[in-house]
Design an enzyme around this catalytic site. Sequence first.
Site, mmCIF file in Angstrom:
data_model
loop_
_atom_site.group_PDB
_atom_site.id
_atom_site.type_symbol
_atom_site.label_atom_id
_atom_site.label_comp_id
_atom_site.label_asym_id
_atom_site.label_seq_id
_atom_site.Cartn_x
_atom_site.Cartn_y
_atom_site.Cartn_z
ATOM 1 N N SER A 130 0.832 -1.200 0.000
ATOM 2 C CA SER A 130 0.000 0.000 0.000
ATOM 3 C C SER A 130 0.868 1.253 0.000
ATOM 4 O O SER A 130 1.933 1.282 0.601
ATOM 5 C CB SER A 130 -0.919 0.026 1.222
ATOM 6 O OG SER A 130 -1.720 1.193 1.213
ATOM 7 N N GLY A 132 0.507 3.438 -3.058
ATOM 8 C CA GLY A 132 0.517 3.970 -4.407
ATOM 9 C C GLY A 132 1.925 4.073 -4.964
ATOM 10 O O GLY A 132 2.884 3.504 -4.417
ATOM 11 N N LYS A 184 -4.555 -6.806 3.391
ATOM 12 C CA LYS A 184 -4.558 -5.730 2.392
ATOM 13 C C LYS A 184 -5.969 -5.470 1.874
ATOM 14 O O LYS A 184 -6.363 -4.320 1.631
ATOM 15 C CB LYS A 184 -3.630 -6.094 1.230
ATOM 16 C CG LYS A 184 -3.602 -5.066 0.087
ATOM 17 C CD LYS A 184 -3.229 -3.671 0.572
ATOM 18 C CE LYS A 184 -2.795 -2.736 -0.543
ATOM 19 N NZ LYS A 184 -3.753 -2.545 -1.622
ATOM 20 N N HIS A 187 -7.670 -3.513 4.529
ATOM 21 C CA HIS A 187 -7.082 -2.170 4.452
ATOM 22 C C HIS A 187 -7.804 -1.358 3.385
ATOM 23 O O HIS A 187 -8.203 -0.200 3.614
ATOM 24 C CB HIS A 187 -5.592 -2.283 4.127
ATOM 25 C CG HIS A 187 -4.941 -1.012 3.653
ATOM 26 N ND1 HIS A 187 -5.140 -0.502 2.385
ATOM 27 C CD2 HIS A 187 -4.090 -0.154 4.262
ATOM 28 C CE1 HIS A 187 -4.450 0.616 2.238
ATOM 29 N NE2 HIS A 187 -3.801 0.845 3.365
ATOM 30 N N ASN A 188 -7.990 -1.945 2.208
ATOM 31 C CA ASN A 188 -8.642 -1.219 1.124
ATOM 32 C C ASN A 188 -10.111 -0.949 1.431
ATOM 33 O O ASN A 188 -10.655 0.077 1.024
ATOM 34 C CB ASN A 188 -8.512 -2.005 -0.183
ATOM 35 C CG ASN A 188 -7.114 -1.922 -0.768
ATOM 36 O OD1 ASN A 188 -6.154 -1.619 -0.062
ATOM 37 N ND2 ASN A 188 -6.986 -2.198 -2.040
ATOM 38 N N GLU A 191 -10.147 1.958 3.568
ATOM 39 C CA GLU A 191 -9.835 3.085 2.676
ATOM 40 C C GLU A 191 -11.101 3.572 1.964
ATOM 41 O O GLU A 191 -11.348 4.786 1.868
ATOM 42 C CB GLU A 191 -8.783 2.630 1.662
ATOM 43 C CG GLU A 191 -8.382 3.639 0.620
ATOM 44 C CD GLU A 191 -7.419 3.019 -0.378
ATOM 45 O OE1 GLU A 191 -7.693 3.128 -1.596
ATOM 46 O OE2 GLU A 191 -6.413 2.418 0.045
#
Length: 466
Positions: A130, A132, A184, A187-188, A191
């Site tokens: 993570s 970007g 992950k 996490h997204n 987000e």
Amino acid sequence: MTVARIGIYGLGTMGSALALNMAEHGIDVAISNREVPRINAFMDASGDLSKRLHPHETLAGFVAGLEVPRLVLFMIPSGDAMDEMITRIAPLLDHGDMIIDAGNADFHATRRRAADLARQKLHFVGMGVSGGEQGARHGPSMMVGGSDHSWQQLAPVLSSIAARFRGDPCVALLGPDGAGHFVKTVHNGIEYADMQLIAELHSLLRYGMAWTPPEVADLFTVWNDGPLQSYLVGITANILRASDPDTGHPMIDVIKDSAGQKGTGRWTVIEALCLGQSATMIEAAVAARSWSSEKDTRQTAETVLGGARLGVSLSAETLADAFLAARILAHAQGFRLLSEASDHYDWQLDLARIAEIWRAGCIIRSALLDDIAAAFHDTPKHGELILAPVIAERLGHAIPALRETVAAAVHAGHAVPALSAALAWYDSMRQGFGTANIIQAQRDVFGRHGFQRLGQSGVHHGPWWD
């Protein structure tokens, strides 16, 4: 020929950035790509770092250029493309070599691939990355799923390139097989919720209180210097200050209100339901993106149903507290899902450590995560973040503002699905006696499903058929 410590296959935005990050930290990296011209272009653009980068046009040459045991990191689209590359490269590897999938993969596929490759005596690691492009280039947060043996080999490389929070590398082995990719995914999902909350607050300020984009930007800048500090708040302030070079209008006002998504938020919602959980705030954010894509329908509905939004009167302090409460609750739902998956798959996830490695490098990095990590270190009741004393105290202070904000928005006709979901979940969880007794009675009437009685064991039926 120079032998590289690790190989990166896939020179898109993220793969290229990771390769440069490693090279900058003195790591020799073998690189390759399906489209060969991309390899040469990348080398030409790498400047002085090219001396640490070793290009290979063939897969066989790529593998031959790696130190043994080999570490091969793929940064390619998930799904069939990953399975195809595993099929191609596995025969070229030796026992003990490692394949790392660093894309946004379905953790179920990661578990399958890990089991399949283990039978070939190859290690497979699913790694969430993570941050970007900038994070990958200068320090990402990385969530690793694999064996202890794999971690021993990977840790020196990953720790050197990871983001750091007060000197602590934001990378960790979180569990076996699909653990890293699942973390992950969640996490997204968080987000998605955080982005939707910011969008709803911006909408209230713009269309409910008639603030200009620069005025909203100034408020977000103030928020970014305090308890609400986060990467997403910071970039939103910058977004709202930007002007369109073609029209001179605020850039935000010329962007079509139809949001895209790549699926990880939806995966989070699906997995929550499969595990008997319901991440309602993430679901609201996913739903809002789906509704946003129906631009033509919404424009027609505005004419038929009326789309007027009334003014609201809310102080900046009230909105700040409402935002804080909602962000806490979004994270709490995400960590509940992590806890449930940890038990279900026997991953033994360390929730405090997950919060710690999210404190820098990743998209959801924020000041709040430091408090969340501390709360989990203190082992809250039932493992629930909202029951940790420091978190419960902050919620007690901030929930009245969330309640006021949602009430004002609903009364004035503003859509606030994520803020509303936050409040509904909070109120549901704080009621020791809720509404499900009616549902259980209904289920017994039409299906004889039975129910539990208060204070009595066993399955019971009501007098509906007497």
